[in-house]
Motif scaffolding. Structure first.
Motif, PDB file in Angstrom:
ATOM      1  N   ALA A   5      26.831  -3.922  -7.308  1.00 28.94           N
ATOM      2  CA  ALA A   5      26.224  -2.820  -7.981  1.00 28.94           C
ATOM      3  C   ALA A   5      24.798  -2.843  -7.285  1.00 28.94           C
ATOM      4  O   ALA A   5      24.044  -3.706  -7.388  1.00 28.94           O
ATOM      5  CB  ALA A   5      26.136  -2.948  -9.579  1.00 28.94           C
ATOM      6  N   ILE A   6      24.435  -1.541  -6.868  1.00 26.56           N
ATOM      7  CA  ILE A   6      23.195  -1.512  -5.954  1.00 26.56           C
ATOM      8  C   ILE A   6      22.219  -0.298  -6.560  1.00 26.56           C
ATOM      9  O   ILE A   6      22.550   0.434  -7.255  1.00 26.56           O
ATOM     10  CB  ILE A   6      23.441  -1.024  -4.574  1.00 26.56           C
ATOM     11  CG1 ILE A   6      24.490  -1.943  -4.025  1.00 26.56           C
ATOM     12  CG2 ILE A   6      22.181  -0.906  -3.775  1.00 26.56           C
ATOM     13  CD1 ILE A   6      24.877  -1.583  -2.470  1.00 26.56           C
ATOM     14  N   ASP A   7      20.887  -0.752  -6.806  1.00 26.10           N
ATOM     15  CA  ASP A   7      19.725   0.054  -7.181  1.00 26.10           C
ATOM     16  C   ASP A   7      19.452   1.195  -6.215  1.00 26.10           C
ATOM     17  O   ASP A   7      19.021   0.779  -5.063  1.00 26.10           O
ATOM     18  CB  ASP A   7      18.767  -0.676  -7.843  1.00 26.10           C
ATOM     19  CG  ASP A   7      17.485   0.009  -8.328  1.00 26.10           C
ATOM     20  OD1 ASP A   7      17.746   1.117  -8.385  1.00 26.10           O
ATOM     21  OD2 ASP A   7      16.207  -0.577  -8.443  1.00 26.10           O
ATOM     22  N   ARG A   9      16.824   6.493  -8.892  1.00 21.79           N
ATOM     23  CA  ARG A   9      17.484   7.353  -9.722  1.00 21.79           C
ATOM     24  C   ARG A   9      18.739   7.349  -9.975  1.00 21.79           C
ATOM     25  O   ARG A   9      19.256   7.783 -10.766  1.00 21.79           O
ATOM     26  CB  ARG A   9      16.687   8.702  -9.942  1.00 21.79           C
ATOM     27  CG  ARG A   9      15.058   8.677  -9.995  1.00 21.79           C
ATOM     28  CD  ARG A   9      14.715  10.180  -9.811  1.00 21.79           C
ATOM     29  NE  ARG A   9      13.012  10.081 -10.166  1.00 21.79           N
ATOM     30  CZ  ARG A   9      12.327  11.349 -10.100  1.00 21.79           C
ATOM     31  NH1 ARG A   9      13.248  12.191  -9.917  1.00 21.79           N
ATOM     32  NH2 ARG A   9      11.067  11.159 -10.527  1.00 21.79           N
ATOM     33  N   SER A  10      19.451   6.697  -8.997  1.00 25.69           N
ATOM     34  CA  SER A  10      20.852   6.691  -8.961  1.00 25.69           C
ATOM     35  C   SER A  10      21.339   5.316  -8.569  1.00 25.69           C
ATOM     36  O   SER A  10      20.576   4.159  -8.351  1.00 25.69           O
ATOM     37  CB  SER A  10      21.199   7.465  -7.687  1.00 25.69           C
ATOM     38  OG  SER A  10      20.705   8.667  -7.952  1.00 25.69           O
ATOM     39  N   SER A  11      22.536   5.197  -8.609  1.00 21.36           N
ATOM     40  CA  SER A  11      23.117   3.730  -8.610  1.00 21.36           C
ATOM     41  C   SER A  11      24.481   3.846  -7.474  1.00 21.36           C
ATOM     42  O   SER A  11      24.992   4.938  -7.358  1.00 21.36           O
ATOM     43  CB  SER A  11      23.664   3.306  -9.764  1.00 21.36           C
ATOM     44  OG  SER A  11      22.895   3.150 -10.888  1.00 21.36           O
ATOM     45  N   VAL A  12      24.898   2.793  -6.950  1.00 21.66           N
ATOM     46  CA  VAL A  12      25.966   2.693  -6.058  1.00 21.66           C
ATOM     47  C   VAL A  12      27.029   1.695  -6.670  1.00 21.66           C
ATOM     48  O   VAL A  12      26.259   0.482  -6.921  1.00 21.66           O
ATOM     49  CB  VAL A  12      25.788   2.645  -4.814  1.00 21.66           C
ATOM     50  CG1 VAL A  12      26.831   2.267  -3.889  1.00 21.66           C
ATOM     51  CG2 VAL A  12      25.024   3.829  -4.119  1.00 21.66           C
ATOM     52  N   SER A  13      28.051   1.526  -6.582  1.00 18.52           N
ATOM     53  CA  SER A  13      29.126   0.629  -7.125  1.00 18.52           C
ATOM     54  C   SER A  13      30.151   0.218  -5.852  1.00 18.52           C
ATOM     55  O   SER A  13      30.365   1.445  -5.384  1.00 18.52           O
ATOM     56  CB  SER A  13      29.823   0.975  -8.325  1.00 18.52           C
ATOM     57  OG  SER A  13      31.009   1.869  -8.084  1.00 18.52           O
ATOM     58  N   ILE A  14      30.264  -0.923  -5.686  1.00 15.93           N
ATOM     59  CA  ILE A  14      31.459  -1.153  -4.694  1.00 15.93           C
ATOM     60  C   ILE A  14      32.308  -1.896  -5.271  1.00 15.93           C
ATOM     61  O   ILE A  14      32.505  -3.112  -5.842  1.00 15.93           O
ATOM     62  CB  ILE A  14      30.916  -2.105  -3.532  1.00 15.93           C
ATOM     63  CG1 ILE A  14      29.823  -1.318  -2.771  1.00 15.93           C
ATOM     64  CG2 ILE A  14      31.923  -2.328  -2.578  1.00 15.93           C
ATOM     65  CD1 ILE A  14      29.129  -2.026  -1.806  1.00 15.93           C
ATOM     66  N   LYS A  55      20.449 -11.024  -9.900  1.00 18.48           N
ATOM     67  CA  LYS A  55      21.360 -10.390  -9.335  1.00 18.48           C
ATOM     68  C   LYS A  55      21.675  -8.906 -10.020  1.00 18.48           C
ATOM     69  O   LYS A  55      22.322  -8.120  -9.546  1.00 18.48           O
ATOM     70  CB  LYS A  55      22.635 -11.041  -9.145  1.00 18.48           C
ATOM     71  CG  LYS A  55      23.486 -11.203 -10.456  1.00 18.48           C
ATOM     72  CD  LYS A  55      24.505 -12.247 -10.234  1.00 18.48           C
ATOM     73  CE  LYS A  55      25.412 -12.845 -11.434  1.00 18.48           C
ATOM     74  NZ  LYS A  55      26.472 -13.377 -11.110  1.00 18.48           N
ATOM     75  N   GLY A  56      20.849  -8.498 -11.101  1.00 14.68           N
ATOM     76  CA  GLY A  56      20.817  -7.299 -11.614  1.00 14.68           C
ATOM     77  C   GLY A  56      21.569  -7.167 -12.840  1.00 14.68           C
ATOM     78  O   GLY A  56      22.269  -8.189 -13.360  1.00 14.68           O
ATOM     79  N   GLY A  57      21.243  -6.117 -13.458  1.00 17.92           N
ATOM     80  CA  GLY A  57      21.954  -5.895 -15.028  1.00 17.92           C
ATOM     81  C   GLY A  57      21.029  -4.835 -15.628  1.00 17.92           C
ATOM     82  O   GLY A  57      19.933  -4.841 -15.555  1.00 17.92           O
ATOM     83  N   ASN A  58      21.818  -3.684 -16.115  1.00 13.31           N
ATOM     84  CA  ASN A  58      21.208  -2.567 -16.959  1.00 13.31           C
ATOM     85  C   ASN A  58      21.997  -2.280 -17.848  1.00 13.31           C
ATOM     86  O   ASN A  58      23.164  -2.806 -18.027  1.00 13.31           O
ATOM     87  CB  ASN A  58      20.750  -1.556 -16.006  1.00 13.31           C
ATOM     88  CG  ASN A  58      21.639  -0.792 -15.203  1.00 13.31           C
ATOM     89  OD1 ASN A  58      22.689  -0.779 -15.697  1.00 13.31           O
ATOM     90  ND2 ASN A  58      21.127  -0.188 -14.236  1.00 13.31           N
TER      91      ASN A  58
END
Length: 536
Positions: free
Chosen positions: A426-428, A431-436, A305-308
């Motif tokens: 949190a969406i990939d 080169r950018s990110s989106v948070s809800i 489900k993601g992580g960086n």
């Protein structure tokens, strides 16, 4: 006083029992009914010389107490011969205390291979030889108690004791593995790290002389007695003991951080080093390696489900931030004015939303539910982060992309609000990110009022490792003229001041033509006592 712990009928081997710790262990067991094999080669601290005097003296002490004991003078490197002594004298072995040891302290740069090997031979291989000889006996009878003697040097290391520290660390691992293998046969294996003024400690000069009496070897023996008793079911433990202090050690692993392999690099490890090495309330303690692997694999699987480095989803997805705000009727009236509720301040319908002096009639526009949630988000921007653990996005640089609001009931004229904020997604975006961010809001009594979602876009913040959500394609526009055109214009009939609006009275100073300059203030001749005139 509780019932005395006895060892009647039990046979114990204690190595290095001619002095110090070994002697204290042997005397305690012998005084409580155990038949004791007192092993001591009679060597000095460096393992040189042979004498039977030390072992014979302890045997005599046990017999004087009414116990049974025999002496053994073999080196622990010949462990099978010591076990043979026990079998010949008493027919079996129930307890083994691996206590014998020697020193060869010297800095690693000056250490010889002989000095290394001799320490391993006595401490590690000696414990192996004794334990290997008693193991089949204990397995067959379905009972056994084994004690390894480690040291603080084996736990933490110590200057000039690389050989000794290595050996003592090895005994800790030896005991832990034996505890698993002997568990089903009722063989309990534990390790002690004594703090005592034994011969080795006194000779090393680690402790000042004035504390020797406080750390007598006799203060360690009671813990060993309990660990050797049939009632004690602990196994695989590491215990520190000395001077009356008793404690148990365990391995601890920091919460750590899963770094996404698509972006993994030494630089990424460096950027996350503080989080990787931090011990806090999220640190974990595993009973065994299998449990540790299971927890690790579960965390690796969760990274689907993601992580960086900006969003640690396994932490952030479970984090919750609680904040409080409040608003008054004046705030609600200001909001109503700001969105144009007072096109005609004399309209009785509109007065319901702007007249704060008629409490029984006052209404709050439902869309005002957006403001408190936005206030919470703005507080996060001001602080640099939204008080959500695992979320390190640069909120001050975010672009407000979307707003979603649900109303549960009419808003009260004034309220103290409680907000619970969490990361929904949190969406990939390459080169950018989106948070809800999801924000649930209740009143001070916990009654749900409304729910908001704030979507933010972070340009230049790589989203690799986060969830990838395909963008919804824009619908193709029909090739025809629009079905309808709607044009809106800013309302020019605005009140000159807040008070005129809320009192429903037109100011005598109201300008008929709005001024394009920046906002200015002056007194209103009608409502000066109530408010400040705002002229646009």
């Amino acid at each position: 006083m509780s019932q005395e712990l006895r060892f009647d009928g039990k046979v114990a081997i204690v190595t290095g029992a001619g002095n110090g710790l070994g002697r204290a262990h042997a005397l305690l067991l012998g005084a409580r009914g155990a038949k004791v094999v007192v092993n001591d080669l009679g060597v000095n601290l460096e393992g040189l010389g042979v004498s039977s005097a030390a072992a014979d003296a302890v045997v005599a002490e046990i017999r004087a107490l009414g116990g049974e004991a025999v002496a053994d003078y073999h080196s622990v490197a010949e462990g099978e011969k010591i076990v043979a002594t026990a079998l010949q004298a008493f027919g079996t072995v129930d307890i083994l205390i691996n206590n014998a040891g020697i020193l060869r302290d010297i800095s690693f740069a000056k250490m010889t291979e002989e000095q290394w090997d001799l320490i391993q031979e006595i401490h590690v291989k000696g414990a192996f030889k004794l334990t290997h000889a008693v193991w089949p006996i204990m397995r067959e009878k379905g009972y056994g108690r084994i004690i390894m003697t480690a040291s603080g040097a084996g736990i933490f290391g110590n200057f000039g004791q690389c050989n000794y520290s290595t050996a003592k660390s090895g005994l800790i691992g030896f005991a832990k593995s034996l505890a698993f293998e002997g568990g089903s046969k009722n063989i309990r294996v534990n390790t002690i790290a004594p703090i005592a003024a034994s011969r080795l400690v006194i000779a090393s000069g680690i402790l000042p002389e004035d504390v020797h009496a406080k750390l007598a070897s006799e203060h360690v023996a009671p813990l060993v007695g309990w660990l050797c008793h049939e009632d004690c079911q602990d196994t695989g433990g590491l215990f520190e003991v000395g001077g009356g202090f008793h404690a148990k050690y365990r391995w601890e692993r920091s919460q750590g951080r899963v770094l996404h392999t698509d972006t993994l690099s030494p630089e990424l490890v460096r950027e996350n080093w503080e989080r990787i090495s931090q011990f806090d309330e999220h640190s974990v303690h595993h009973v065994n390696g299998g449990e540790g692997f299971q927890e690790l694999f579960a965390r690796l699987d969760s990274t689907a489900k993601g992580g960086n480095q900006y969003v640690d989803m396994e932490v952030a997805s479970n984090a919750v931030s609680t904040l409080e705000t409040q608003y008054t009727q004046t705030d609600a009236a200001l909001y109503a004015l700001a969105v144009g509720a007072a096109k005609d301040p004399l309209d009785e319908t509109e007065l319901l939303y702007i007249n704060e002096f008629k409490d029984e009639e006052f209404r709050v526009l439902p869309t005002m539910a957006v403001l408190p949630a936005t206030q919470v988000f703005l507080q996060a921007i001001k602080s640099g982060k939204p008080s959500l653990e695992g979320l390190e996005l640069p909120f001050a640089n975010g672009l407000h992309g979307e707003q979603y609001t649900e109303m549960y009931r009419p808003l009260p004229p004034a309220a103290k609000l409680q907000h619970t904020m969490r990361l929904k997604q949190a969406i990939d975006k390459g080169r950018s990110s989106v948070s809800i961010l999801a924000i649930e809001t209740t009143d001070e009594n916990g009654v749900p009022l409304f729910y908001n979602e704030i979507t933010s876009f972070y340009a230049g913040v790589p989203g690799a490792g986060l969830e990838k959500v395909p963008s919804t394609p824009l619908p193709e526009l029909p090739a025809r003229a629009p079905d309808a055109l709607i044009a809106e214009q800013t309302e020019v009939n605005r009140p000159c001041c807040i008070a005129c609006a809320v009192t429903g009275t037109r100011c005598t100073s109201t300008r008929t033509t709005p001024r394009p300059q920046a906002t200015r203030s002056r007194s209103c001749t009608v409502c000066a006592p109530l408010a400040t005139l705002v002229v646009m």
